[in-house]
Design a protein around this motif. Structure first.
Motif, PDB file in Angstrom:
ATOM      1  N   UNK A   1       0.829  -1.203   0.000  1.00  0.00           N
ATOM      2  CA  UNK A   1       0.000   0.000   0.000  1.00  0.00           C
ATOM      3  C   UNK A   1       0.866   1.257   0.000  1.00  0.00           C
ATOM      4  N   UNK A   2       2.006   1.187   0.674  1.00  0.00           N
ATOM      5  CA  UNK A   2       2.930   2.315   0.717  1.00  0.00           C
ATOM      6  C   UNK A   2       3.725   2.448  -0.577  1.00  0.00           C
ATOM      7  N   UNK A   3       3.964   1.313  -1.254  1.00  0.00           N
ATOM      8  CA  UNK A   3       4.839   1.281  -2.429  1.00  0.00           C
ATOM      9  C   UNK A   3       4.182   0.529  -3.591  1.00  0.00           C
ATOM     10  N   UNK A   4       3.065   1.039  -4.110  1.00  0.00           N
ATOM     11  CA  UNK A   4       2.321   0.287  -5.131  1.00  0.00           C
ATOM     12  C   UNK A   4       3.109  -0.004  -6.401  1.00  0.00           C
ATOM     13  N   UNK A   5       3.930   0.942  -6.858  1.00  0.00           N
ATOM     14  CA  UNK A   5       4.687   0.697  -8.086  1.00  0.00           C
ATOM     15  C   UNK A   5       5.737  -0.385  -7.890  1.00  0.00           C
TER      16      UNK A   5
END
Length: 324
Positions: free
Chosen positions: A244-248
């Motif tokens: 969720x913090x780092x979707x990419x």
């Protein structure tokens, strides 16, 4: 050997002991509910970033063929854990299946009435006089009745077009139906990436919410390997929170496993699933299953899906393995 040399030899061996401990991993498998898509990305991210390995788990992820199949596969012991929608889990347990949900991934369902924005379907009342593409035996058809009842819709004014599951999107695009019963994180984006502007009325926002996706294990696994279950759930929770913090970066990990994924569509699907992690009763507590959500799910399934059970909600889900 002098005492000093013994101490030095022991100190030199410590890294080897530590390395051995790291290598001692539990072999665990997770059966998904379907082919790899946005919903599944956080688990691949967790494997790639070592979150499961840090918990002593060597995780293998297997694609699925539907939630109904997944719960059967897990119940048979072919996979350690499974990802399946709550209705499939509850249905199997009500029939004597020896499984239980150990983590609520999505507290809200993505089930939706999906249409072209040009159809003018903006509220449930707009569905009267319209046609909906559904599939034979489609569980969404029964649950749609809950939405209709909540908004006092006249079902006699809504027609249902029977098509194969894979034909729903084409049926709407070709305007042989005004909308379809499907997913806000699935068919919605299939329409979008055909160059059309989609719209969605979510069941969760319109009086027909049920618990969405869960993680299940057999009762034997829960009883005999509680520490392993706890470590798996802990790693899963971290995987979702970090994705969720780092979707990419999370999508990058999934594409290592399946290079032909549509990157943007996969990311878009996952972002919708992040929204569905919460419900009116659950805010920001990853993995937690709220009693009210599970009870409402059971009652809706009894009323609209023919579920027969007198069991309490705790027969279907437990929060005991969540991080404190």
């Amino acid at each position: 050997m002098t005492t000093r040399r013994m101490i030095l030899a022991f100190a030199a061996a410590l890294p080897l002991f530590a390395a051995g401990a790291v290598r001692a991993q539990d072999a665990v498998s997770l059966r998904l509910n379907w082919y790899l898509g946005g919903l599944h990305v956080p688990f691949y991210y967790g494997v790639d970033k070592g979150f499961f390995k840090a918990e002593g788990i060597n995780l293998t992820i297997n694609e699925g063929r539907g939630s109904g199949n997944t719960v059967q596969v897990v119940a048979a012991g072919s996979d350690t854990f499974g990802m399946a929608d709550s209705s499939s889990v509850i249905s199997l347990i009500a029939k004597g299946g020896e499984i239980k949900s150990v983590m609520t991934v999505l507290s809200s369902t993505g089930f939706s009435v999906v249409s072209l924005a040009s159809s003018g379907i903006k509220t449930p009342k707009d569905l009267e006089g319209k046609s909906l593409a559904v599939s034979p035996g489609d569980p969404l058809r029964q649950l749609f009745e809950a939405l209709a009842a909540h908004h006092k819709l006249d079902l006699s004014k809504i027609s249902f077009v029977q098509v194969d599951p894979a034909a729903k999107v084409v049926t709407v695009l070709e305007k042989r139906a005004d909308a379809l019963l499907g997913g806000a994180d699935d068919q919605y984006f299939l329409i979008k990436y055909r160059g059309q502007e989609p719209a969605a009325l979510r069941f969760a926002d319109n009086g027909a919410n049920i618990v969405g996706m869960t993680i299940v294990a057999t009762n034997d696994t829960i009883k005999n390997k509680p520490d392993m279950v706890r470590r798996f759930v802990r790693a899963s929770v971290k995987s979702w929170e970090e994705a969720k913090k780092n979707p990419d970066a999370a999508v990058d990990s999934a594409m290592k496993a399946k290079a032909d994924l549509n990157r943007q569509s996969t990311k878009d699907q996952m972002l919708v699933d992040f929204e569905l992690m919460d419900s009116p009763n659950v805010k920001g507590r990853t993995g937690y299953g709220d009693e009210r959500d599970w009870k409402q799910t059971i009652e809706l399934l009894k009323k609209y899906r023919g579920l027969e059970t007198t069991a309490d909600w705790t027969a279907f889900h437990t929060n005991e393995f969540l991080p404190k």
